[in-house]
Design an enzyme around this catalytic site. Sequence first.
Site, PDB file in Angstrom:
ATOM      1  N   LYS A   1       1.046  -1.305  -0.027  1.00 42.61           N
ATOM      2  CA  LYS A   1       0.069   0.008   0.110  1.00 42.61           C
ATOM      3  C   LYS A   1       0.763   1.310   0.061  1.00 42.61           C
ATOM      4  O   LYS A   1       1.753   1.333   0.638  1.00 42.61           O
ATOM      5  CB  LYS A   1      -0.984  -0.174   1.037  1.00 42.61           C
ATOM      6  CG  LYS A   1      -1.965   1.148   1.067  1.00 42.61           C
ATOM      7  CD  LYS A   1      -3.066   0.759   2.372  1.00 42.61           C
ATOM      8  CE  LYS A   1      -3.903   2.143   2.596  1.00 42.61           C
ATOM      9  NZ  LYS A   1      -4.850   1.800   3.659  1.00 42.61           N
TER      10      LYS A   1
ATOM     11  N   SER B   1      -9.860   1.854   3.084  1.00 40.11           N
ATOM     12  CA  SER B   1      -9.192   2.717   2.133  1.00 40.11           C
ATOM     13  C   SER B   1      -8.018   1.834   1.363  1.00 40.11           C
ATOM     14  O   SER B   1      -7.368   2.336   0.171  1.00 40.11           O
ATOM     15  CB  SER B   1      -8.417   3.524   3.040  1.00 40.11           C
ATOM     16  OG  SER B   1      -7.346   3.038   3.574  1.00 40.11           O
TER      17      SER B   1
ATOM     18  N   SER C   1     -10.161  -0.861   7.020  1.00 42.85           N
ATOM     19  CA  SER C   1      -9.366  -0.713   5.648  1.00 42.85           C
ATOM     20  C   SER C   1      -8.719  -1.835   4.932  1.00 42.85           C
ATOM     21  O   SER C   1      -8.315  -1.922   3.702  1.00 42.85           O
ATOM     22  CB  SER C   1      -8.411   0.587   5.628  1.00 42.85           C
ATOM     23  OG  SER C   1      -8.905   1.707   5.425  1.00 42.85           O
TER      24      SER C   1
HETATM   25  N1  GLN Z   1     -13.411   3.783   6.435  1.00 40.59           N
HETATM   26  C1  GLN Z   1     -12.607   4.260   7.654  1.00 40.59           C
HETATM   27  C2  GLN Z   1     -12.409   5.682   7.580  1.00 40.59           C
HETATM   28  O1  GLN Z   1     -12.569   6.236   6.699  1.00 40.59           O
HETATM   29  C3  GLN Z   1     -11.350   3.478   7.736  1.00 40.59           C
HETATM   30  C4  GLN Z   1     -10.292   3.608   7.027  1.00 40.59           C
HETATM   31  C5  GLN Z   1      -9.084   2.971   7.423  1.00 40.59           C
HETATM   32  O2  GLN Z   1      -9.246   1.901   8.098  1.00 40.59           O
HETATM   33  N2  GLN Z   1      -7.930   3.405   7.172  1.00 40.59           N
HETATM   34  O3  GLN Z   1     -11.722   6.114   8.661  1.00 40.59           O
END
Ligand code: GLN
Length: 475
Positions: A77, A152, A176
């Site tokens: 990532k 994400s 994410s």
């Molecule tokens: N969807 C969650 C957020 O927007 C989790 C994002 C993540 O785990 N980086 O914060």
Amino acid sequence: MDITKMTLGALVEAMDKGEISSVEATKATLEKAEKEKDLGAYVTLCGEKALEAAAAADKARGEGRRGALLGVPIAVKDNICTEGVRTTCASRFLENYVPPYDAFVVKKLKSAGAVIVGKTNMDEFAMGSGSEYSAFYPVKNAVDPSRVAGGSSGGSAVAVASYQAYASLGSDTGGSIRQPAAFNGVVGLKPTYSAVSRNGLIAFASSLDQIGPFARTVGDCRTVYDAIKGHDAGDSTSYAGDLDKGEKITSLKGRRIGVAKEFFPPELNGEVRAAVEKALAFYEKEGAEIVETSIGSFDMALACYYILSSAEASSNLSRYDGVKYGRRAEGCAGIDDIYYKSRTEFFGSEVKRRIMLGNFVLSSGYYDAFYLRASKARTLIKRDFETALSGCDALVCPTAPTTAYKRGSNADDPAAAYLGDIFTVPVNIAGLPALSVKCGEDKDGMPVGMQLIGSPYCEETLLSLAEAYEKGGAI
Ligand code: GLN
């Protein structure tokens, strides 16, 4: 034969036998990434460096070296630092950032002989649930490109699901890894907080962030997790104790699987409910006991998460000022102007929303009402999970309340996207390990993910329970 479709385990076996070389597998992977470019899974491909690493792996294997990741093409990532390879966080602010060092996990992968094929696309600074907030281009779902990839770590999930890597690393602050794994029908593991070093992970919310693997099978997921976990003195929260408190489950007989009544709310999508219930019926049929339990504080978790994570984000992202960190806007007159213009130009609107929310909940007058209360709720949530898990091997629930939705459908409603995190964020708040594995499809053929949640450092319990399901009970 399309060698990109082999599992990681099968590829290593074939390389050990000399049937396939790492250079061949790496070339095929890079070609596949080129062919599937439209899915937007990668921000950067490391063609030359990857082929060099593959040649080195082949040479080492020729000299007798063996290893579970030796010569395996893996994606990382783009919020995980890679020495000499651009690491953007899918943000304009870090568009030209080339780290001078490798993250701890990247060092671990490299020393295991893995080949880093590229850096995967994501929501800017890992804030989002669809990978639509990348500053560059969105990631499209591997099963149906008109739908979101999840986020994400959408690029990491799609790269694995569409055979552009044998496995990948993502980060999970509130879901994410697990949610994009569910949306693309692959396996994703969020390890216990502190089991994998965050050294070199660009911070979003430091008390929640955790790096973990994606793979197409549970076994492959275990292989990558085993390679990246471990103590690191470079991360002050890294755990120095026993990381293997889990159990390798060989029979489901007598195992206890907890289901909290809060896990199946009436508004849950019917097809998701049916798929997870069917998986639970499988466990029961194989001799496990389904134990009804409760997480009383479950409904506090979403608000608690968006307060705590935004507070931490507003602090972590204050470093991007165009002076110490990140790009500087053109034509600035003085320091205030540098801050103002650089942040205005280079942060996307979701990131700005989180920074504002975070500053608000930390500001005097509101601190007690929001941040402090959320911190107290965190303690309750942790305690409730501990109690529920004390009588069970794992808890099971859906990974997400829906399957992957159409791209653009949440564009005007950030709160709707936040609601999709309902099953994943409580786990980060409690610091627990959790895994998502595919447990069915909806009528459009979109994958449904089942989430298994475990006690601290019991990753193996989750992996072997998921493996039992994946193999249809043949363990
Ligand atoms: N969807 C969650 C957020 O927007 C989790 C994002 C993540 O785990 N980086 O914060």
